[in-house]
Design a protein around this motif. Structure first.
Motif, short mmCIF file in Angstrom:
data_model
loop_
_atom_site.label_atom_id
_atom_site.label_comp_id
_atom_site.label_asym_id
_atom_site.label_seq_id
_atom_site.Cartn_x
_atom_site.Cartn_y
_atom_site.Cartn_z
N ASP A 1 0.80 -1.41 -0.10
CA ASP A 1 -0.04 -0.09 0.01
C ASP A 1 0.88 1.17 0.03
OD1 ASP A 1 1.02 -0.48 2.57
OD2 ASP A 1 -0.76 0.32 3.41
N ASN A 2 2.23 1.23 -0.40
CA ASN A 2 2.98 2.29 0.03
C ASN A 2 4.32 2.20 -0.89
OD1 ASN A 2 4.05 4.36 1.20
ND2 ASN A 2 4.34 3.45 3.29
N PRO A 3 3.97 2.96 -2.16
CA PRO A 3 5.28 2.87 -3.36
C PRO A 3 6.63 3.13 -2.69
CG PRO A 3 3.58 4.62 -3.61
CD PRO A 3 3.08 4.04 -2.49
N LEU A 4 7.76 2.78 -3.19
CA LEU A 4 9.01 3.01 -2.66
C LEU A 4 9.41 4.58 -3.03
CD1 LEU A 4 11.51 2.08 -1.41
CD2 LEU A 4 12.43 1.59 -3.47
N ARG A 5 9.56 5.12 -1.76
CA ARG A 5 10.32 6.50 -1.65
C ARG A 5 11.41 6.34 -0.72
NH1 ARG A 5 6.21 7.75 1.27
NH2 ARG A 5 7.30 9.19 2.63
N TRP A 6 12.26 7.02 -1.24
CA TRP A 6 13.83 6.99 -0.72
C TRP A 6 14.60 8.16 -0.91
CZ3 TRP A 6 19.24 6.86 -1.74
CH2 TRP A 6 20.11 6.20 -0.80
N HIS A 7 14.85 8.89 -0.07
CA HIS A 7 15.88 10.02 -0.16
C HIS A 7 17.08 9.82 0.89
CE1 HIS A 7 12.55 12.49 -1.73
NE2 HIS A 7 11.92 11.77 -0.93
N GLY A 8 18.22 9.79 0.18
CA GLY A 8 19.61 9.68 0.89
C GLY A 8 20.79 9.83 0.08
N ALA A 9 21.82 9.61 0.78
CA ALA A 9 23.17 9.59 0.14
C ALA A 9 24.02 8.45 0.36
CB ALA A 9 23.77 10.98 0.59
N ALA A 10 24.99 7.98 -0.18
CA ALA A 10 25.78 6.85 0.18
C ALA A 10 27.19 7.46 -0.39
CB ALA A 10 25.22 5.62 -0.60
N ARG A 11 28.34 6.96 0.52
CA ARG A 11 29.61 7.01 0.25
C ARG A 11 30.35 5.95 0.79
NH1 ARG A 11 33.05 12.67 1.28
NH2 ARG A 11 34.85 12.28 -0.15
N ARG A 12 31.30 5.67 0.00
CA ARG A 12 32.48 4.62 0.22
C ARG A 12 33.79 5.25 0.47
NH1 ARG A 12 32.39 0.30 3.21
NH2 ARG A 12 34.39 -0.87 2.71
N LEU A 13 34.33 5.35 1.69
CA LEU A 13 35.61 5.79 1.79
C LEU A 13 36.64 4.76 2.18
CD1 LEU A 13 34.32 8.86 4.02
CD2 LEU A 13 35.34 8.91 1.81
N SER A 14 37.75 4.82 2.40
CA SER A 14 38.69 3.77 3.05
C SER A 14 38.28 3.65 4.37
CB SER A 14 40.00 4.35 2.77
OG SER A 14 41.16 3.38 3.23
N GLY A 15 37.93 2.42 4.62
CA GLY A 15 37.61 1.97 6.16
C GLY A 15 36.15 2.28 6.58
N LEU A 16 35.42 3.06 5.59
CA LEU A 16 34.07 3.42 6.13
C LEU A 16 33.08 3.55 5.00
CD1 LEU A 16 32.46 4.58 8.34
CD2 LEU A 16 33.19 6.89 7.73
N GLY A 17 31.99 2.97 5.23
CA GLY A 17 30.87 2.98 4.20
C GLY A 17 29.68 3.54 4.91
N ILE A 18 29.07 4.57 4.32
CA ILE A 18 27.83 5.27 4.95
C ILE A 18 26.58 5.26 4.15
CG2 ILE A 18 27.30 7.71 5.95
CD1 ILE A 18 30.28 8.45 5.66
N VAL A 19 25.76 5.12 4.50
CA VAL A 19 24.06 5.27 3.85
C VAL A 19 23.61 6.13 5.00
CG1 VAL A 19 22.16 4.41 2.94
CG2 VAL A 19 24.39 3.38 2.49
N GLN A 20 23.07 7.27 4.38
CA GLN A 20 22.00 8.06 5.34
C GLN A 20 20.85 8.26 4.37
OE1 GLN A 20 22.52 12.31 6.03
NE2 GLN A 20 23.20 11.61 7.92
N MET A 21 19.70 7.83 5.12
CA MET A 21 18.60 7.88 4.34
C MET A 21 17.16 8.08 5.05
SD MET A 21 17.38 4.16 3.67
CE MET A 21 17.29 2.90 5.11
N GLN A 22 16.01 8.37 4.42
CA GLN A 22 14.84 8.39 4.71
C GLN A 22 13.81 7.62 3.78
OE1 GLN A 22 13.17 12.32 5.62
NE2 GLN A 22 11.27 11.58 6.38
N CYS A 23 12.99 6.61 4.29
CA CYS A 23 12.38 5.90 3.24
C CYS A 23 10.91 5.77 3.67
CB CYS A 23 13.11 4.56 3.09
SG CYS A 23 12.95 3.45 4.61
N SER A 24 10.11 5.33 2.77
CA SER A 24 8.68 4.70 2.96
C SER A 24 8.84 3.35 3.61
CB SER A 24 8.04 4.64 1.65
OG SER A 24 8.80 3.79 1.00
N ALA A 25 7.56 2.85 4.08
CA ALA A 25 7.59 1.76 4.97
C ALA A 25 8.03 0.64 3.86
CB ALA A 25 6.55 1.45 5.31
N ALA A 26 9.17 -0.34 4.48
CA ALA A 26 9.61 -1.32 3.42
C ALA A 26 10.22 -2.43 4.46
CB ALA A 26 10.62 -0.72 2.54
N ALA A 27 10.45 -3.47 3.71
CA ALA A 27 11.39 -4.46 4.32
C ALA A 27 12.33 -4.71 3.35
CB ALA A 27 10.41 -5.93 4.16
#
Length: 195
Positions: A32-58
């Motif tokens: 009942d909820n289409p996918l919405r995703w706002h965020g950013a991702a970055r891979r650095l040496s020794g660190l991966g980051i994802v920051q996001m806001q999303c609709s209800a999902a599994a």
């Protein structure tokens, strides 16, 4: 953001962002909820980051090789995480640690905001009780999470952090804050008696 992307292409966009920084995931939006995703991702040496806001999902995270850890931090909303036969509810101001090599599934409520970090185990200092003491528990850590949010915002926006020395220093500080969260996790669930 997925708002500008045709609905049929949204899953591939989210999977690609995650895979490039943290882990391979499958995402299933609620019917009942289409996918919405706002965020950013970055891979650095020794660190991966994802920051996001999303609709209800599994989501289902496929196991990866190696000893990396993934720290999932709830900023707003709620996350239910299942790993190694345990289900844990994670609320705003809490974090949860899992191994990248473990299969993990999650359910998040609509408009949940998360930060996920992937770090190699060898750069962290597990608390005296060891890593097992912090795996799969909701760790209350509002103050360290506030600091992490500041660092991840800057690292994702690349504001003045393009020089290797600046990036290295910021990544080292993120690792120190994660160590602090691990230390708090070792005490999570214990009742501290006043003196």
């Amino acid at each position: 953001a997925t708002d500008e992307v045709p609905e049929a292409d949204r899953l591939a966009l989210v999977r690609g962002a995650y895979a490039g920084a943290v882990a391979d995931v499958d995402v299933v939006p609620r019917p009942d909820n289409p996918l919405r995703w706002h965020g950013a991702a970055r891979r650095l040496s020794g660190l991966g980051i994802v920051q996001m806001q999303c609709s209800a999902a599994a989501t289902t995270r496929r196991p990866a090789t190696g000893d990396d850890l993934i720290l999932s931090i709830v900023i707003a909303g709620a996350l239910r995480l299942r790993a190694n036969g345990r289900e844990t509810a994670v609320r705003p101001g809490q974090a949860i640690v899992t191994r990248a090599r473990d299969a993990v599934s999650t359910d998040c409520d609509a408009d949940t905001r998360l930060i996920e970090l992937r770090l190699p185990l060898h750069v962290l200092t597990p608390p005296g009780g060891g890593l097992v003491a912090v795996l799969g528990i909701a760790i209350p850590a509002a103050e360290p999470i506030s600091l992490l949010t500041t660092y991840t915002d800057a690292l994702l926006a690349s504001q003045g952090l393009e020089q290797p020395e600046s990036l290295g220093l910021a990544v080292a500080h993120v690792r120190e804050i994660v160590d602090l969260i691990f230390g708090l996790g070792r005490g999570a669930g214990r009742v501290v008696k006043p003196r």
